[in-house]
Design a protein around this motif. Structure first.
Motif, PDB file in Angstrom:
ATOM      1  N   TYR A 259       0.926  -0.868   0.465  1.00 40.07           N
ATOM      2  CA  TYR A 259      -0.173   0.312   0.427  1.00 40.07           C
ATOM      3  C   TYR A 259       1.147   1.240  -0.406  1.00 40.07           C
ATOM      4  CZ  TYR A 259      -3.639  -3.334   0.842  1.00 40.07           C
ATOM      5  OH  TYR A 259      -4.417  -4.551   0.425  1.00 40.07           O
TER       6      TYR A 259
ATOM      7  N   ARG B 227      -7.739  -0.742  -1.774  1.00 41.59           N
ATOM      8  CA  ARG B 227      -6.593   1.082  -0.767  1.00 41.59           C
ATOM      9  C   ARG B 227      -7.172   1.701   0.716  1.00 41.59           C
ATOM     10  NH1 ARG B 227      -5.584   5.909  -3.494  1.00 41.59           N
ATOM     11  NH2 ARG B 227      -6.064   5.040  -4.754  1.00 41.59           N
TER      12      ARG B 227
ATOM     13  N   ALA C 183      -2.885   3.076  -1.863  1.00 45.51           N
ATOM     14  CA  ALA C 183      -3.195   2.892  -3.096  1.00 45.51           C
ATOM     15  C   ALA C 183      -2.579   1.930  -3.090  1.00 45.51           C
ATOM     16  CB  ALA C 183      -3.449   3.338  -4.065  1.00 45.51           C
TER      17      ALA C 183
END
Length: 107
Positions: A75, A89, A81
């Motif tokens: 991430y 997300r 993202a």
């Protein structure tokens, strides 16, 4: 936007993540020294488990990521993202540091 003081800056270990409880949810805070301080929701979107603060921080293609310790998704620390699955997300949390300490934006 309201801000909640979380801790003194001296309480943030460099190069590691810590979890903090802010406005009723767990937040992962990552202090990367000269590369900045970042905050994401601590909940791993792939598993629903609150553990991102325990993930390994890494740099891939010039971007900073945390690798989830459970399913190993990456991430992005600046946006939340997911590198492997664009549908996942981690929610980014606004963070600021000043002489009074570390502050996170409340919910």
């Amino acid at each position: 936007m309201s801000w909640e003081r979380v801790c003194d800056t001296s309480a943030l270990p460099v190069g590691k993540g810590i979890a903090a409880w802010v406005a009723g949810r767990a937040i992962a805070i990552f202090n990367l020294g000269t590369q900045g301080v970042y905050a994401l929701d601590n909940r791993d979107p792939a598993s629903g488990v609150s553990l991102l603060a325990r993930g390994q921080v890494c740099e891939l293609d010039g971007e900073l990521y945390v690798c989830s310790p459970l399913y190993k998704q990456h991430y992005r620390l600046t946006t939340g993202a997911c590198l492997e699955d664009p549908q996942l997300r981690a929610q980014k949390v606004d963070i600021r540091i000043d002489e009074a300490g570390v502050w996170l934006a409340g919910a």
